[in-house]
Design an enzyme around this catalytic site. Sequence first.
Site, PDB file in Angstrom:
ATOM      1  N   ARG A 103       8.823  48.465  53.722  1.00  0.00           N
ATOM      2  CA  ARG A 103       9.065  47.991  55.329  1.00  0.00           C
ATOM      3  C   ARG A 103      10.623  46.917  55.361  1.00  0.00           C
ATOM      4  O   ARG A 103      11.511  47.543  55.533  1.00  0.00           O
ATOM      5  CB  ARG A 103       8.599  46.763  56.784  1.00  0.00           C
ATOM      6  CG  ARG A 103       6.966  47.912  56.853  1.00  0.00           C
ATOM      7  CD  ARG A 103       5.920  47.427  57.199  1.00  0.00           C
ATOM      8  NE  ARG A 103       5.365  46.891  55.875  1.00  0.00           N
ATOM      9  CZ  ARG A 103       4.258  47.713  55.200  1.00  0.00           C
ATOM     10  NH1 ARG A 103       3.823  49.194  55.322  1.00  0.00           N
ATOM     11  NH2 ARG A 103       3.789  47.661  54.183  1.00  0.00           N
ATOM     12  N   THR A 104      10.718  45.921  54.668  1.00  0.00           N
ATOM     13  CA  THR A 104      11.570  45.234  54.158  1.00  0.00           C
ATOM     14  C   THR A 104      12.912  46.186  53.755  1.00  0.00           C
ATOM     15  O   THR A 104      14.201  45.613  54.201  1.00  0.00           O
ATOM     16  CB  THR A 104      11.040  43.746  53.346  1.00  0.00           C
ATOM     17  OG1 THR A 104      10.308  43.466  54.107  1.00  0.00           O
ATOM     18  CG2 THR A 104      12.377  42.409  53.949  1.00  0.00           C
ATOM     19  N   LYS A 122      15.622  45.066  30.546  1.00  0.00           N
ATOM     20  CA  LYS A 122      16.073  44.737  29.224  1.00  0.00           C
ATOM     21  C   LYS A 122      15.767  43.259  28.617  1.00  0.00           C
ATOM     22  O   LYS A 122      16.977  42.486  27.967  1.00  0.00           O
ATOM     23  CB  LYS A 122      17.988  45.029  28.970  1.00  0.00           C
ATOM     24  CG  LYS A 122      17.141  46.837  28.993  1.00  0.00           C
ATOM     25  CD  LYS A 122      18.759  47.589  28.990  1.00  0.00           C
ATOM     26  CE  LYS A 122      19.064  49.033  30.009  1.00  0.00           C
ATOM     27  NZ  LYS A 122      20.113  49.093  29.927  1.00  0.00           N
ATOM     28  N   ARG A 157      14.544  40.397  47.091  1.00  0.00           N
ATOM     29  CA  ARG A 157      13.117  39.993  46.702  1.00  0.00           C
ATOM     30  C   ARG A 157      12.528  39.887  45.669  1.00  0.00           C
ATOM     31  O   ARG A 157      12.851  39.944  44.684  1.00  0.00           O
ATOM     32  CB  ARG A 157      12.168  41.273  47.239  1.00  0.00           C
ATOM     33  CG  ARG A 157      10.940  40.812  47.079  1.00  0.00           C
ATOM     34  CD  ARG A 157      10.413  41.940  48.316  1.00  0.00           C
ATOM     35  NE  ARG A 157       9.777  42.063  49.421  1.00  0.00           N
ATOM     36  CZ  ARG A 157       9.225  42.714  50.166  1.00  0.00           C
ATOM     37  NH1 ARG A 157       8.493  43.405  49.617  1.00  0.00           N
ATOM     38  NH2 ARG A 157       9.442  42.174  51.597  1.00  0.00           N
ATOM     39  N   HIS A 177       9.810  34.006  54.030  1.00  0.00           N
ATOM     40  CA  HIS A 177      10.346  35.067  54.347  1.00  0.00           C
ATOM     41  C   HIS A 177      10.957  35.242  55.574  1.00  0.00           C
ATOM     42  O   HIS A 177      10.272  35.919  56.854  1.00  0.00           O
ATOM     43  CB  HIS A 177       8.555  36.462  54.291  1.00  0.00           C
ATOM     44  CG  HIS A 177       8.780  38.028  54.642  1.00  0.00           C
ATOM     45  ND1 HIS A 177      10.597  38.422  55.079  1.00  0.00           N
ATOM     46  CD2 HIS A 177       8.463  39.268  53.842  1.00  0.00           C
ATOM     47  CE1 HIS A 177      10.235  40.045  54.430  1.00  0.00           C
ATOM     48  NE2 HIS A 177       9.210  39.951  53.705  1.00  0.00           N
TER      49      HIS A 177
HETATM   50  N1   CP Z   1       6.234  42.827  55.598  1.00  0.00           N
HETATM   51  C1   CP Z   1       6.847  43.105  53.981  1.00  0.00           C
HETATM   52  O1   CP Z   1       6.822  42.220  53.669  1.00  0.00           O
HETATM   53  O2   CP Z   1       6.323  44.437  54.107  1.00  0.00           O
HETATM   54  P1   CP Z   1       7.074  45.325  52.478  1.00  0.00           P
HETATM   55  O3   CP Z   1       6.000  44.345  51.376  1.00  0.00           O
HETATM   56  O4   CP Z   1       6.471  46.625  52.311  1.00  0.00           O
HETATM   57  O5   CP Z   1       8.617  44.858  52.343  1.00  0.00           O
END
Ligand code: CP
Length: 311
Positions: free
Chosen positions: A62-63, A90, A112, A140
């Site tokens: 999603r993100t 590496k 991320r 998040h």
């Molecule tokens: N909610 C969320 O962070 O989903 P993803 O891990 O798929 O990005």
Amino acid sequence: MQGEYRFAHRHIISIDDLSVSDINHILQTADSLKEISTRAIKKVPTLRGKTIVNLFFEPSTRTRLSFEIAAKRMSADTYSISATTSSAVKGESLIDTARNLQAMGPDAIIIRHASSGAPNLLKNHVQASIINAGDGTHQHPSQALLDLMTVKERKGRLEGLKVAIVGDITHSRVAHSDIIGFTKMGARVHVCGPNTMLPPGLEAMGAVRHRRVASAVRDADVVMALRIQKERQRDPLIPSLREYATIFGINREVAALARPDALIMHPGPINRGVEMSPEVADGGQSVILEQVTNGVAIRMALLYLVLGGSD
Ligand code: CP
């Protein structure tokens, strides 16, 4: 006399950094940008000429995709790197990776990372705007903002709502951002989960701790279930998933304890039959896919605002 409001953030690292006015401004901006995604031609020139890099060291559906879609809908050029296809495998350090990305002149880096604090570290080593797409167990922020948007759209307000969050609170960056975000906006957050997944300090964050899921969910306006973050647990913290589902799973009986018009939420990915039963996840009160739709609008707003679109 109060001056005119101006969004002044170049980076989005934590929901904690945002004031109530900032959050309201992001929600209003997302609300107005959301319409673009309903057009036949889903594209505006707002970020033409901007370069955005998605740097994902952990899996995401999603993100990652919604940041990419958000950027492309505003005509930015986007490029994605994952951990497995980058030179991190590496042995290149995060700072060296960032410096090399910076040498290519991106305007924003969306990151991320499994380490809490990675986006904060990055922002001290590059000129690009940094947006935290989830760092370890820390934050998040874009998830919290899309959750706030979804609830505000449906309920018309955030103030005074009872929000129940059930699951692995200790290891969930979503929980940490949501507790701060909803509390800041005047909602009352109630949390529940196994003792091994409830960290100290929840009360200091403004949350109410419950031992039993029934008391957390009773009369709630919002019920949010969270996945058990096995990837962040060194040792097993519950005897079995079946036991967890029996005691803490949001099934039809548990959901019925909330208000009849309660919203059912989950940040995804869902482990159906563990933290939430399929009939609740897919039921009439579920707004789980609306959260995903709003994720694009929120990420459009964040990119627009950090890249100088405050006017
Ligand atoms: N909610 C969320 O962070 O989903 P993803 O891990 O798929 O990005």
